[in-house]
Design a protein around this motif. Structure first.
Motif, PDB file in Angstrom:
ATOM      1  N   TYR A 102       7.174  38.977 -31.977  1.00  0.00           N
ATOM      2  CA  TYR A 102       8.005  39.997 -31.844  1.00  0.00           C
ATOM      3  C   TYR A 102       9.217  40.518 -32.695  1.00  0.00           C
ATOM      4  CZ  TYR A 102       5.409  41.714 -27.617  1.00  0.00           C
ATOM      5  OH  TYR A 102       4.777  42.247 -26.699  1.00  0.00           O
ATOM      6  N   ALA A 103       9.637  39.050 -32.940  1.00  0.00           N
ATOM      7  CA  ALA A 103      10.736  38.520 -33.789  1.00  0.00           C
ATOM      8  C   ALA A 103      10.431  39.108 -35.393  1.00  0.00           C
ATOM      9  CB  ALA A 103      11.100  37.865 -33.395  1.00  0.00           C
ATOM     10  N   THR A 104       9.309  38.640 -35.305  1.00  0.00           N
ATOM     11  CA  THR A 104       8.385  38.578 -37.352  1.00  0.00           C
ATOM     12  C   THR A 104       8.370  39.507 -37.159  1.00  0.00           C
ATOM     13  OG1 THR A 104       5.914  38.303 -36.077  1.00  0.00           O
ATOM     14  CG2 THR A 104       7.925  36.413 -36.565  1.00  0.00           C
ATOM     15  N   LEU A 105       7.870  41.328 -36.327  1.00  0.00           N
ATOM     16  CA  LEU A 105       7.573  42.233 -36.377  1.00  0.00           C
ATOM     17  C   LEU A 105       9.168  43.071 -37.150  1.00  0.00           C
ATOM     18  CD1 LEU A 105       5.317  44.497 -36.174  1.00  0.00           C
ATOM     19  CD2 LEU A 105       6.023  44.934 -33.662  1.00  0.00           C
ATOM     20  N   THR A 106       9.750  42.417 -36.247  1.00  0.00           N
ATOM     21  CA  THR A 106      11.190  43.281 -36.017  1.00  0.00           C
ATOM     22  C   THR A 106      11.434  42.992 -37.867  1.00  0.00           C
ATOM     23  OG1 THR A 106      11.618  43.779 -33.936  1.00  0.00           O
ATOM     24  CG2 THR A 106      13.723  43.711 -34.836  1.00  0.00           C
ATOM     25  N   LEU A 107      11.939  41.414 -37.668  1.00  0.00           N
ATOM     26  CA  LEU A 107      12.271  41.456 -39.601  1.00  0.00           C
ATOM     27  C   LEU A 107      11.264  41.699 -40.590  1.00  0.00           C
ATOM     28  CD1 LEU A 107      13.212  37.305 -38.063  1.00  0.00           C
ATOM     29  CD2 LEU A 107      15.347  39.696 -39.142  1.00  0.00           C
ATOM     30  N   THR A 108      10.360  41.968 -40.332  1.00  0.00           N
ATOM     31  CA  THR A 108       9.340  42.474 -41.445  1.00  0.00           C
ATOM     32  C   THR A 108       9.479  44.182 -41.070  1.00  0.00           C
ATOM     33  OG1 THR A 108       7.658  41.101 -40.662  1.00  0.00           O
ATOM     34  CG2 THR A 108       7.181  42.222 -42.251  1.00  0.00           C
ATOM     35  N   ALA A 109       9.260  44.272 -40.748  1.00  0.00           N
ATOM     36  CA  ALA A 109       9.677  46.143 -40.843  1.00  0.00           C
ATOM     37  C   ALA A 109      11.394  46.337 -41.151  1.00  0.00           C
ATOM     38  CB  ALA A 109      10.069  47.377 -38.996  1.00  0.00           C
ATOM     39  N   LEU A 110      12.133  45.842 -40.821  1.00  0.00           N
ATOM     40  CA  LEU A 110      14.040  46.144 -41.706  1.00  0.00           C
ATOM     41  C   LEU A 110      14.058  45.225 -42.732  1.00  0.00           C
ATOM     42  CD1 LEU A 110      15.475  46.170 -38.082  1.00  0.00           C
ATOM     43  CD2 LEU A 110      14.660  47.696 -39.359  1.00  0.00           C
ATOM     44  N   ALA A 111      13.403  44.075 -42.865  1.00  0.00           N
ATOM     45  CA  ALA A 111      13.350  43.226 -44.214  1.00  0.00           C
ATOM     46  C   ALA A 111      14.202  44.031 -44.993  1.00  0.00           C
ATOM     47  CB  ALA A 111      12.404  43.085 -45.085  1.00  0.00           C
ATOM     48  N   PRO A 112      13.746  45.802 -45.933  1.00  0.00           N
ATOM     49  CA  PRO A 112      14.692  45.970 -46.950  1.00  0.00           C
ATOM     50  C   PRO A 112      15.838  46.894 -46.843  1.00  0.00           C
ATOM     51  CG  PRO A 112      12.392  47.284 -46.196  1.00  0.00           C
ATOM     52  CD  PRO A 112      12.810  46.403 -45.468  1.00  0.00           C
ATOM     53  N   LEU A 113      15.998  46.756 -45.231  1.00  0.00           N
ATOM     54  CA  LEU A 113      17.297  47.302 -44.743  1.00  0.00           C
ATOM     55  C   LEU A 113      18.406  46.125 -45.266  1.00  0.00           C
ATOM     56  CD1 LEU A 113      17.081  49.717 -41.997  1.00  0.00           C
ATOM     57  CD2 LEU A 113      17.948  50.357 -44.501  1.00  0.00           C
ATOM     58  N   LEU A 114      17.357  44.563 -44.455  1.00  0.00           N
ATOM     59  CA  LEU A 114      18.296  43.397 -44.483  1.00  0.00           C
ATOM     60  C   LEU A 114      18.745  42.817 -46.007  1.00  0.00           C
ATOM     61  CD1 LEU A 114      16.645  41.067 -41.951  1.00  0.00           C
ATOM     62  CD2 LEU A 114      18.602  42.005 -42.095  1.00  0.00           C
TER      63      LEU A 114
END
Length: 220
Positions: A102-114
């Motif tokens: 779940y953490a990798t899914l969230t980080l991956t999806a929000l990577a452009p914003l980060l």
């Protein structure tokens, strides 16, 4: 780690060669330096297309567990290396990460914003030290920190992000769990059951992110 070190060494070698005074290198540098905008754009789009083609082929063969004989397997390994596959797998694969699915899914999806937030943070010192003020001044500072290449950077990892989001829906089974019940499990993490409340909640999130990455971004 070895592949990442080799990649950095290759980048360093390219920089050294690019700054050298070899006659052939100087001719190539002069050719690209004197190129008009239309031809430069053609080279960029061609390079992006080749990158995405190689990345898509490499990821498809990896997801489908297709094992090719040599020398085709060497070509696939080269495509994986050139498209930063080892680096992408560190962020987008739960097997290569120390955090949960779940953490990798969230980080991956929000990577452009980060990444956008990181660029904005790096641009603050340039904005303060620069002469420009207001949004134009801050935009110029962000461009100095790589914002002008932001869309290109996102596109280069677009396929890996989509593969990670789609993998959330790859359930297998049903298999008998510790309670004796027949339940389906996530293919990339058998500890996650595909009918749990957490999984269903993240499925809504993943569906929304897929809508953004598969439909909105390409159309934009």
């Amino acid at each position: 780690i070895a592949l990442v070190v080799l990649l950095l060494a290759g980048i360093a070698a390219a920089v050294v060669v690019g700054r050298s005074d070899l006659s052939r290198v100087k001719q190539v540098k002069a050719y690209f330096g004197e190129m008009d905008e239309e031809h430069r754009r053609w080279w960029k789009e061609t390079a992006k297309t080749l990158w995405l083609m190689a990345q898509t082929c490499s990821l498809f063969l990896s997801v489908e567990s297709v094992h090719l004989p040599a020398p085709f397997s060497w070509l696939v390994s080269a495509m994986d290396f050139v498209t930063l596959g080892p680096l992408a797998s560190f962020f987008f694969s739960p097997c290569a990460s120390f955090v949960t699915h779940y953490a990798t899914l969230t980080l991956t999806a929000l990577a452009p914003l980060l990444l956008l937030a990181l660029i904005a943070l790096l641009a603050v010192p340039f904005f303060i030290a620069g002469a420009g003020r207001g949004w134009r001044g801050f935009r110029a500072a962000m461009d100095r920190c790589g914002f002008r290449h932001y869309a290109t950077m996102i596109m280069l990892f677009h396929t890996s992000i989509c593969v990670k989001l789609f993998s959330h829906f790859n359930c297998q089974g049903p298999y008998e769990d510790e309670t004796g019940e027949e339940r389906r499990h996530l293919a990339t993490d058998y500890s996650i059951k595909c009918d749990d409340d957490d999984y269903l909640a993240y499925s809504v999130f993943a569906t929304g992110m897929l809508f953004v990455y598969v439909l909105v971004l390409p159309l934009g």
